[in-house]
Every structure is written in structure tokens, then in C-alpha cells.
Design a protein around this motif. Structure first.
Motif, PDB file in Angstrom:
ATOM      1  N   ALA A 125     -67.251-102.750 -42.832  1.00  9.50           N
ATOM      2  CA  ALA A 125     -67.164-101.476 -43.389  1.00  9.50           C
ATOM      3  C   ALA A 125     -66.244-100.380 -42.514  1.00  9.50           C
ATOM      4  O   ALA A 125     -66.082 -99.299 -43.086  1.00  9.50           O
ATOM      5  CB  ALA A 125     -68.701-100.977 -43.345  1.00  9.50           C
ATOM      6  N   SER A 126     -65.829-100.649 -41.484  1.00  3.92           N
ATOM      7  CA  SER A 126     -65.141 -99.937 -40.460  1.00  3.92           C
ATOM      8  C   SER A 126     -63.892 -99.491 -40.978  1.00  3.92           C
ATOM      9  O   SER A 126     -63.034 -98.934 -40.454  1.00  3.92           O
ATOM     10  CB  SER A 126     -65.343-100.459 -38.940  1.00  3.92           C
ATOM     11  N   VAL A 178     -64.389 -93.974 -41.558  1.00  2.50           N
ATOM     12  CA  VAL A 178     -65.425 -94.760 -40.983  1.00  2.50           C
ATOM     13  C   VAL A 178     -64.700 -95.474 -39.744  1.00  2.50           C
ATOM     14  O   VAL A 178     -63.648 -96.067 -39.866  1.00  2.50           O
ATOM     15  CB  VAL A 178     -66.275 -96.087 -41.886  1.00  2.50           C
ATOM     16  N   GLN A 179     -65.248 -95.384 -38.457  1.00  7.45           N
ATOM     17  CA  GLN A 179     -64.676 -96.149 -37.398  1.00  7.45           C
ATOM     18  C   GLN A 179     -65.743 -96.809 -36.629  1.00  7.45           C
ATOM     19  O   GLN A 179     -66.842 -96.448 -36.602  1.00  7.45           O
ATOM     20  CB  GLN A 179     -64.141 -94.991 -36.380  1.00  7.45           C
ATOM     21  N   GLY A 180     -65.128 -97.697 -36.000  1.00  3.70           N
ATOM     22  CA  GLY A 180     -66.223 -98.439 -34.775  1.00  3.70           C
ATOM     23  C   GLY A 180     -66.188 -97.667 -33.551  1.00  3.70           C
ATOM     24  O   GLY A 180     -64.988 -97.134 -33.290  1.00  3.70           O
ATOM     25  N   ALA A 181     -67.152 -97.623 -32.659  1.00  3.29           N
ATOM     26  CA  ALA A 181     -67.109 -97.130 -31.626  1.00  3.29           C
ATOM     27  C   ALA A 181     -66.361 -97.762 -30.635  1.00  3.29           C
ATOM     28  O   ALA A 181     -65.662 -96.923 -29.745  1.00  3.29           O
ATOM     29  CB  ALA A 181     -68.785 -96.741 -31.131  1.00  3.29           C
ATOM     30  N   ASN A 212     -70.582-102.993 -32.891  1.00  7.40           N
ATOM     31  CA  ASN A 212     -70.176-102.699 -34.232  1.00  7.40           C
ATOM     32  C   ASN A 212     -70.976-101.395 -34.444  1.00  7.40           C
ATOM     33  O   ASN A 212     -70.960-101.225 -35.851  1.00  7.40           O
ATOM     34  CB  ASN A 212     -70.629-103.850 -35.151  1.00  7.40           C
ATOM     35  N   ASP A 213     -71.038-100.602 -33.710  1.00  6.49           N
ATOM     36  CA  ASP A 213     -71.749 -99.219 -33.913  1.00  6.49           C
ATOM     37  C   ASP A 213     -70.679 -98.486 -35.262  1.00  6.49           C
ATOM     38  O   ASP A 213     -69.547 -98.580 -35.035  1.00  6.49           O
ATOM     39  CB  ASP A 213     -71.674 -98.163 -33.041  1.00  6.49           C
ATOM     40  N   ILE A 214     -71.211 -97.834 -36.121  1.00  8.67           N
ATOM     41  CA  ILE A 214     -70.549 -97.144 -37.258  1.00  8.67           C
ATOM     42  C   ILE A 214     -70.438 -95.650 -37.100  1.00  8.67           C
ATOM     43  O   ILE A 214     -71.520 -94.835 -37.038  1.00  8.67           O
ATOM     44  CB  ILE A 214     -70.809 -97.547 -38.554  1.00  8.67           C
ATOM     45  N   VAL A 215     -69.433 -95.334 -36.798  1.00  2.81           N
ATOM     46  CA  VAL A 215     -69.081 -93.747 -36.642  1.00  2.81           C
ATOM     47  C   VAL A 215     -68.451 -93.266 -37.690  1.00  2.81           C
ATOM     48  O   VAL A 215     -67.506 -93.486 -38.575  1.00  2.81           O
ATOM     49  CB  VAL A 215     -68.020 -93.275 -35.660  1.00  2.81           C
ATOM     50  N   VAL A 216     -69.351 -92.688 -38.755  1.00  2.00           N
ATOM     51  CA  VAL A 216     -68.867 -91.953 -39.883  1.00  2.00           C
ATOM     52  C   VAL A 216     -68.592 -90.492 -40.006  1.00  2.00           C
ATOM     53  O   VAL A 216     -69.456 -89.400 -39.692  1.00  2.00           O
ATOM     54  CB  VAL A 216     -70.093 -91.966 -41.034  1.00  2.00           C
ATOM     55  N   LEU A 272     -77.790 -84.124 -28.166  1.00  2.00           N
ATOM     56  CA  LEU A 272     -78.051 -85.494 -28.832  1.00  2.00           C
ATOM     57  C   LEU A 272     -76.908 -86.009 -29.695  1.00  2.00           C
ATOM     58  O   LEU A 272     -77.146 -87.221 -29.938  1.00  2.00           O
ATOM     59  CB  LEU A 272     -79.383 -85.610 -29.258  1.00  2.00           C
ATOM     60  N   ILE A 273     -76.186 -85.191 -30.026  1.00  2.00           N
ATOM     61  CA  ILE A 273     -75.036 -85.449 -30.991  1.00  2.00           C
ATOM     62  C   ILE A 273     -74.024 -86.437 -30.296  1.00  2.00           C
ATOM     63  O   ILE A 273     -73.508 -87.073 -31.186  1.00  2.00           O
ATOM     64  CB  ILE A 273     -74.185 -84.088 -31.482  1.00  2.00           C
ATOM     65  N   ASN A 274     -74.086 -86.553 -28.985  1.00  2.00           N
ATOM     66  CA  ASN A 274     -73.227 -87.528 -28.391  1.00  2.00           C
ATOM     67  C   ASN A 274     -73.692 -88.844 -28.029  1.00  2.00           C
ATOM     68  O   ASN A 274     -73.024 -89.726 -27.414  1.00  2.00           O
ATOM     69  CB  ASN A 274     -72.641 -86.764 -27.080  1.00  2.00           C
ATOM     70  N   GLN A 275     -75.081 -89.033 -28.481  1.00  2.00           N
ATOM     71  CA  GLN A 275     -75.473 -90.202 -27.956  1.00  2.00           C
ATOM     72  C   GLN A 275     -75.486 -91.477 -29.300  1.00  2.00           C
ATOM     73  O   GLN A 275     -75.340 -90.984 -30.319  1.00  2.00           O
ATOM     74  CB  GLN A 275     -77.051 -90.100 -27.707  1.00  2.00           C
ATOM     75  N   GLY A 276     -75.857 -92.453 -28.929  1.00  2.00           N
ATOM     76  CA  GLY A 276     -75.955 -93.595 -29.903  1.00  2.00           C
ATOM     77  C   GLY A 276     -75.071 -94.805 -29.673  1.00  2.00           C
ATOM     78  O   GLY A 276     -74.966 -95.731 -30.387  1.00  2.00           O
ATOM     79  N   SER A 277     -74.010 -94.658 -28.890  1.00  2.00           N
ATOM     80  CA  SER A 277     -73.017 -95.843 -28.755  1.00  2.00           C
ATOM     81  C   SER A 277     -73.117 -96.381 -27.242  1.00  2.00           C
ATOM     82  O   SER A 277     -73.498 -95.625 -26.442  1.00  2.00           O
ATOM     83  CB  SER A 277     -71.646 -95.381 -29.127  1.00  2.00           C
ATOM     84  N   GLY A 278     -72.639 -97.613 -27.201  1.00  2.00           N
ATOM     85  CA  GLY A 278     -72.962 -98.066 -25.978  1.00  2.00           C
ATOM     86  C   GLY A 278     -74.162 -98.781 -25.625  1.00  2.00           C
ATOM     87  O   GLY A 278     -75.124 -98.859 -26.519  1.00  2.00           O
ATOM     88  N   PHE A 279     -74.470 -99.175 -24.221  1.00  2.00           N
ATOM     89  CA  PHE A 279     -75.477-100.086 -24.050  1.00  2.00           C
ATOM     90  C   PHE A 279     -76.473 -99.277 -23.134  1.00  2.00           C
ATOM     91  O   PHE A 279     -77.540 -99.914 -22.465  1.00  2.00           O
ATOM     92  CB  PHE A 279     -75.122-101.283 -23.256  1.00  2.00           C
TER      93      PHE A 279
END
Length: 815
Positions: free
Chosen positions: A154-155, A160-163, A168-172, A610-617
Motif C-alpha cells: 500500500a505504501s 502513502v509512505q512507509g516510515a 511497515n508503518d503507514i504514513v498517510v 502526540l501527532i509525532n508519535q507512532g513510528s519506531g520501537f
């Protein structure tokens, strides 16, 4: 070695005598009521027009083409007072091809009107008018660099981009991956990826496998009222049924694991079926071949899926499905005797991390009449994340060998630094009714109800490493309730209008979003021109573990700081134009604007959002948050796509965008995901050697703006033993642009009973060094050096696989 491989290819590619054939079958139903259409006509035409076959559906809306020569075909379905539809299908010898067709009722029943009702690439959800893409398994699995992963496939879509390469995080459209919603059979899924960090929606390896998926929908903005609890995008997945007539098997051995899939009839007379698959992988083969995958640790994981299908009379259906997986990894820095950089770990600790997720559900579908369709799903889901970090006190022994100074790392002591275990049990219910008032007016109403049981435990040593702080200690229940109603008005044969209302309530924070209006419009003109527009208000709860974060306040009382966080909200608007040409060629462009508000930010003046969170470990541990942050995303996207037709396809996508936000300090900054541009170009072609042999080749080129970052506060970084950025200069810098070239080669051999497929996916074939991020990396050889290192994305990664399809038994059919 190479000459022997060439000899083998030459031998298997010799012209073989005898024509190989296979069965193509499926169903034809009304797209709204799912009612089977009796006597629908089907025409099957080969790509070179040398084979033309005709068929009709029976009393159950089923059709069956027997003895179809293997190859590529165009399947056209038609029915009186319905619009025609066409699909490109592939027939191989190893397994039967199953294509289920949905037809749209024509609102103008005159002989002069000739409209194709559903063109290739259109989504399943008839209420969608804009910013939606069909996720075609057959189309996307050809994409180079996708590794059989639906998220990575889907990226490639515009916007749509991968982080990063490792996940495989999806950045829309510049939104955080947190905003993505995964759905299957109507219910919301927990993160369907291995090594899934709490609060994220992606991971390094997908649990979902494209072999079990039917064509699905991917929404990027202004989605219909069916979907809630998302401000970014929706991946609405459909699971395919097993073959109800023949037992078929697929085995695959590859660089990333070994897979086995079996499907076939449970009761042929009742047309019930099963589909079962499993996969297990250890990546020790990487170490044996001295190929780095971003970490010296060896991850292990396994996953599986089951789909049982029980058709009922008059088009009804009961389905039982299950999906699950588990993963573990140990990053043991203490075992290292030589100085090295560890991409996923920190240089001062051993890390042990594991995850698990699963879903078990039952779905019921029933056309109540020719105009009304009922669907319900009930499921139990589970997800878990657990981790332990052991802190290392290390030193270096130096010696002189042959006049050269050498170093060896010694571990002096190890003690536990932190540990946590988050568990979420969820009971999910989805129910909806689709009613076609007449051929112009359609109403859909339904509800999603999710009941959560959360068990979160987490403690860590304080900065001085003298005592433990309990950051999470919660066990309790909560509920998320989402009713919706959606209406579609077919104004005439070329214009549609949709309107809907979504609402949602979350009990733990007592958050309400009473009315979320959704609007859509689509106009289809002659000569393939199409205009569309959409707008809507959307909201989303925060990552569940953030509600249970606790601290001791100034009065010495222990309290959960963010239990009362409200929904993040976003207003979406988009305008699109599409031009459909001949030979499956489509040009599409969209402009969009999104206003985000109610974003959690720090109470005191800060750049945090919180808008910057969600990718990475990494998880995050903010202070008390308030819903006062804002953001905005806007841009333009362009897609030029030739769907696979006549043995060739290409996809060119480009997007120019801005993604900005404001924290509690009121300063507008770039979000972490504001790369400003992204470009993809994919192309591929199949070369038919003879009636049984085929070679395909494809490539992908990706270029995108670099990730945002800031200036490191070295003093605070050393005190906290983790990377700390200067708040006032957050995201004021940008890494160099990202570039990657992938190549995919596939060889297919059809024999009388088997289909063999050998594939080689060469990821980052130029071994381009793309910077991923900065990380905390204290130097043992020079303690005075800044404890900062650049981490790079994946280098060159060759991924091979061998797949075989075959049938266990064969049944004679009647046309």
C-alpha cells in the motif's frame, strides 16, 4: 554454477506438448443486497483473443468455466438491468481460479446506455467517492520490494509512505501511523504485525499474509460513516474463502520463512470449505550469509490463519476466522566483544522484547430479500507486548598485537533496568443492515461495539538507578461504542451523492463525539472523465496504554495523569479528477486539506505533541497532557497507472505536501513525517516463453524527502542515558533525501498438476545509505565524545522464495 542454472532453465523452457487447462469459477451477486443473480452472463476472452468462452450462473448465482487453457484472460459479467463489469484474471495449472463478481443495478434501463459499472481498481465499498483505492492482491503482489506485506504494498499509493525500511508503518498524507485503522470482516483489529510496539500500527514483519486476502479497500481521507476511530486512513481487509470443490495446497520456502497453506471442501454438496495457513521463520540464515538486516540479533516469529466457510440457503453465509502470531527477539549487547553499532538497540543494555496478537471471530451474512442485506460479526481479540532491559556496566581491555592496538569489551555487571507487560483483551461486535429503497436510494446503518479488558504493568529504575518507579499498574474495563448511518443517492446514471453520520463514545475517558458528518459526491462524464469530492469530521481515541500512565504528584498521591484525554479530531476535505483511457490506463489527481485539533500536548510550554508519535520501537512517557494541540496537512497527488493488461503494468505516483503542527508553546513546526515530497515509479512485464513457462521482471524506484529531526541536548542525554533533543529547536533539521531502487524477478513453470514459482526480490539493489535516525550511543573508546550516532536504513537485501501450488484431488463438474 551459473552455466548449470542456465542449462536447467533452457531445459524447462523447451516447448512442451499437450495443452494444460484449469477451472475458473465464482459467483455473481447484487453489490448492495448480496443477492445471487440467476442467469447472469459471463464471457472469458484470452489476452490474445484466441480463446473465447461463455457461461451463465445457476440457481445459486454460481458459474463454472472448465478446461480453461492456462494464461491471462478478461472476464466480463452482465445481467439485465445491471451494469457490466470486467476483471483481469490469471489461470495457472496448480490451483483453480476463483473470481467473485458484484454487479451494480442500472438506474436507467434503456438500450442506448452502455456503461461499465465497475472498472478495474474501484473499491468494494459502494459508499466511497474519493481518496479510496482497491487493494488488489493479484496486482500488488507483483510490486518489487514489497516482501509479500500488504502494508508495504500500500505504501506505493500516492499520498502513502512507509516510515522506514525496518518497519511497515503507514504514513498517510503526513499523518502519524497511529491514525491508521486496521479492519477485518467489519471489526477493528489490534496491530497485525510482529514486534508491534504499544500504541503503534506497524512493525518489521506483517502477521497478515496476502495469500489469505481477497481484494480489499484502502481509504486515505474523508472515508464513509462506516469507519470511525481513525483520523488518518483505513485498511478494510477481506478474507477469501477456501475452494469448495477441490483440495489445494501451497508450499513456500523463502528467505523470510517457510509457509504452508491448505484449502478445500468440508462438504462438497453444501459447498462448505476450509482454508488454513501457517508460517514460521528464524533469520539465522542472515548471520550465516553475513548479511546485516539492521541488527545482530536474530528475531523469531510465527503466525497462522484459518477461514471456515459455511454457505446457507438463498445466499446466506456463516464464516469462522482466526488470525494470530507471536514474536521474540533478544538484543544482547553483553555478548559483544568488539565495538559495533546496533541499529535497534542501545549501546548500554541488553533488551528482550516479545509480542503476540490474535483474533477469533464468527461472521454471518444474509440477503433478507432482493433489496436488504444483513451482516454481523462477533470476535475476541488479544494483543500483548512485553519487554525487559538489563543495564550493562562495561569497560575495555586494550592490548598490543603485532604492534597494533586492539580492544576487547568486558561486561563488569548486569542489573535490571526496566520491564513491562501490556495485555489487552477485546470483545468486538459489528452489525449492519444495507437496504436498497429503490435503484436510486440506498441506506446502510450499523454499529461497532468494543469491550476492553486492559492489564498494564510497567516499572523502571529512576535516573540515579537507586529505586524502581512503577509507571503503569492498571487492570480494568472500558468500552468504545460507534453507531453510524450512511445514505447514497444515485441522482442519475452518472452522478452519485453520499451523506452519513458517525458517532462514538469511549467510557474510560468519558469522551464523546456526538455527530461526525460525512459527505461525498462523484460525477462520471463521457470519454472516461470523472470528478469527485468529499469531506468529513473524524475522531480517534489515544493509544490505550497512555490512559493508564501514572506518576506521584506533588502531594505524594499516585494518579493516572492522562485518563481523561479526549479524542483527537480531524476535518478532512478532498477534491479529485480521474481520466480513464483505453487499455486499463488511468490518470488520477487529488488535492486535499486536513485540519487536526484536540491533539494531546504538554500542559506547560513545549514542542511535544502526540501527532509525532507512532513510528519506531520506542514508547513515550509524557507528562500530563491536554487536548489543545493543532495540526494541518495539505497537498496534491498524482497517479498514472496502467493496470496489468497484455503482460505489462506500470504505476507512477507523486505527491507534494506539507504537514505542520503546534504544540503547547504555540510555535508551528514540521511534523516528524513532513518530507515535503514522495515519488514512486514501478513497472513490470511478463515474458511468455511457451504455453507453460513464463518469466516476469519488475522494478521500483522511490525518492522522498528526508525525515525531520532537531539538535541534541548532550547534557540531558548523558544524564538520562537516552537521546534528548533541545525543545526549542525540535524538527528544525532534515536528513538528506531518501532514495531506493528495488528489482524483482520471477520464473513460473506450469506442469500438468503443479505450478512452480521461483522469485528473487532485490531490495535496495544499489545499497544506498539512507539515514534513519539519530540514537544514543556512548563511546567506550572515547568517553568524552558526544553519545550520538547516525543509524541507517536497510542496505542491500536479497530475498528469495520458492513456491509450489498443487491439487490433491479432482472432481468432475457440470456446466
Amino acid at each position: 554454477m551459473i552455466k548449470y542454472l542456465l542449462l536447467i532453465l533452457a531445459l524447462v523452457s523447451l516447448p512442451l506438448f499437450g495443452q494444460i487447462s484449469q477451472t475458473l469459477k465464482g459467483s455473481v451477486v447484487d453489490s448492495e443486497s448480496q443477492y445471487p443473480l440467476i442467469g447472469a452472463k459471463l464471457v472469458l476472452i484470452s489476452s490474445d483473443s484466441s480463446v473465447i468462452l461463455r457461461n451463465m450462473t445457476d440457481l445459486d448465482g454460481l458459474y463454472n468455466f472448465q478446461n480453461v487453457p492456462i494464461g491471462k484472460y478478461e472476464l466480463t459479467a452482465s445481467y439485465i438491468s445491471y451494469l457490466n463489469t470486467s476483471n483481469t484474471v490469471t489461470v495457472n495449472s496448480g490451483r483453480e481460479s476463483i473470481v467473485n463478481v458484484k454487479l451494480n443495478e442500472d438506474i436507467v434501463t434503456t438500450e442506448e446506455v452502455n456503461i461499465i459499472g465497475k472498472k478495474v481498481g474501484q473499491v468494494n465499498n459502494e459508499m466511497a467517492t474519493i481518496s479510496a483505492r482497491q487493494f488488489s492482491v493479484e496486482e500488488t503482489e507483483r510490486y518489487a520490494g514489497s516482501r509479500g506485506d500488504p502494508a508495504r504494498m500500500a505504501s506505493n499509493f500516492a499520498g502513502v509512505q512507509g516510515a522506514d525500511d525496518s518497519r511497515n508503518d503507514i504514513v498517510v498524507r503526513g499523518n502519524s501511523p497511529i491514525g491508521l485503522l486496521w479492519k477485518v470482516e467489519g471489526i477493528d483489529l489490534p496491530n497485525p504485525n510482529h514486534f508491534a510496539t504499544s500504541g503503534s500500527t506497524g512493525g518489521p514483519v506483517a502477521i497478515l499474509n496476502n495469500k489469505i486476502l481477497a481484494n480489499s479497500d484502502f481509504f486515505m481521507s474523508a472515508f464513509p460513516a462506516d469507519y470511525g476511530n481513525s483520523i488518518s486512513g483505513v485498511f478494510d481487509l477481506r478474507l477469501r474463502n477456501g475452494n469448495p470443490d477441490k483440495h489445494e495446497f501451497t508450499g513456500q520456502f523463502g528467505f523470510l520463512g517457510t509457509e504452508v497453506l491448505a484449502e478445500g471442501p468440508i462438504n462438497r454438496d453444501k459447498r462448505s470449505s476450509y482454508l488454513v495457513m501457517g508460517r514460521y521463520s528464524t533469520l539465522s540464515i542472515f548471520q550465516a550469509m553475513n548479511i546485516r538486516i539492521g541488527t545482530d540479533a536474530v528475531p523469531t516469529y510465527g503466525d497462522g490463519a484459518v477461514k471456515l466457510s459455511f454457505p446457507l440457503k438463498k445466499g446466506g453465509h456463516i464464516g469462522v476466522f482466526a488470525i494470530g502470531g507471536a514474536s521474540d527477539i533478544a538484543i544482547k549487547i553483553s555478548d559483544q566483544k568488539e565495538i559495533s553499532e546496533e541499529a535497534f538497540g542501545e549501546g548500554d543494555r541488553d533488551q528482550y522484547f516479545g509480542t503476540a496478537m490474535g483474533v477469533l471471530g464468527v461472521s454471518y451474512k444474509k440477503p433478507i430479500s432482493r433489496n436488504t442485506f444483513f451482516k454481523a460479526t462477533i470476535a475476541q481479540t488479544y494483543d500483548q507486548q512485553r519487554s525487559r532491559h538489563d543495564f550493562l556496566e562495561r569497560s575495555i581491555d586494550t592490548s598490543i598485537v603485532g604492534g597494533v592496538e586492539s580492544y576487547e569489551i568486558r561486561t563488569d555487571s548486569i542489573y535490571q533496568l526496566m520491564g513491562y507487560k501490556f495485555q489487552t483483551y477485546k470483545t468486538a461486535l459489528y452489525a449492519s443492515v444495507n437496504h436498497k429503497v429503490n435503484n436510486r436510494n440506498i441506506i446502510r446503518a450499523g454499529i461497532n461495539v468494543d469491550g476492553y479488558l486492559m492489564k498494564n504493568v510497567d516499572s523502571a529504575l529512576d535516573v540515579s538507578h537507586t529505586y524502581f518507579i512503577k509507571r503503569h499498574d492498571f487492570e480494568g474495563y472500558s468500552a468504545l461504542i460507534q453507531p453510524f448511518v450512511q445514505y447514497k443517492w444515485k441522482i442519475n446514471e452518472r452522478m452519485d451523492f453520499t451523506a452519513g453520520v458517525h458517532s462514538q463514545y469511549y467510557s474510560l475517558s468519558d469522551s464523546w463525539s456526538y455527530v461526525e458528518p460525512r459527505l461525498g459526491w462523484q460525477l462520471r462524464l463521457k470519454n472516461g472523465n470523472q470528478f469527485s469530492a468529499g469531506a468529513g469530521l473524524h475522531s480517534q481515541m489515544q493509544p490505550t496504554y497512555q490512559y493508564t500512565y501514572q506518576q506521584v504528584d506533588t502531594d505524594g498521591d499516585l494518579r493516572r495523569l492522562n485518563e481523561d484525554m479526549d479524542f483527537t479530531k480531524s476535518f478532512h476535505s478532498a477534491l479529485g479528477y480521474q481520466k480513464n483511457f483505453k487499455n486499463s490506463l488511468t490518470l488520477k489527481t487529488e488535492v486535499y486539506y486536513q485540519h487536526l485539533y484536540n491533539i494531546p500536548v504538554n500542559m506547560y510550554s513545549s514542542s511535544f505533541s502526540l501527532i509525532n508519535q507512532g513510528s519506531g520501537f520506542q514508547r513515550f512517557f509524557p507528562d500530563e497532557l491536554v487536548n489543545e494541540g493543532t495540526g494541518r496537512n495539505y497537498g496534491v497527488e498524482l497517479t498514472l497507472q496502467k493496470y496489468f493488461n497484455k503482460s505489462f503494468y506500470f504505476l507512477a505516483t507523486g505527491s507534494l505536501f506539507e504537514s505542520k503542527y503546534k504544540g503547547s508553546d504555540g510555535v508551528e513546526r514540521n511534523t516528524d513525517f513532513n518530507g515535503n515530497y514522495a515519488v514512486n515509479f514501478l513497472a513490470g512485464k511478463e515474458f511468455k516463453i511457451n504455453d507453460r513457462n513464463m518469466i516476469s521482471a519488475g522494478f521500483k524506484v522511490t525518492a522522498a524527502g528526508g525525515r525531520r529531526y532537531g539538535y541534541v541536548d548532550v547534557t540531558q542525554t548523558e544524564i538520562n542515558s537516552e537521546l534528548v533533543f533541545k525543545d526549542s529547536l525540535f524538527n528544525t533539521r532534515q536528513f538528506k533525501d531518501y532514495f531506493r531502487l528495488d528489482l524483482k524477478l520471477t520464473y513460473v513453470l506450469n506442469t500438468e498438476k503443479l505450478t512452480h514459482e521461483i522469485g528473487l526480490d532485490l531490495v535496495n539493489i544499489l545499497n544506498t545509505e539512507n539515514i534513519l535516525a539519530l540514537s544514543y550511543a556512548p563511546s567506550l573508546t572515547d568517553p568524552t565524545a558526544e553519545p550520538i550516532a547516525q543509524r541507517y536504513q536497510l542496505g542491500f537485501l536479497p530475498i528469495f522464495y520458492y513456491k509450489i501450488d498443487f491439487s490433491f484431488s479432482k472432481k468432475n463438474y457440470k456446466n
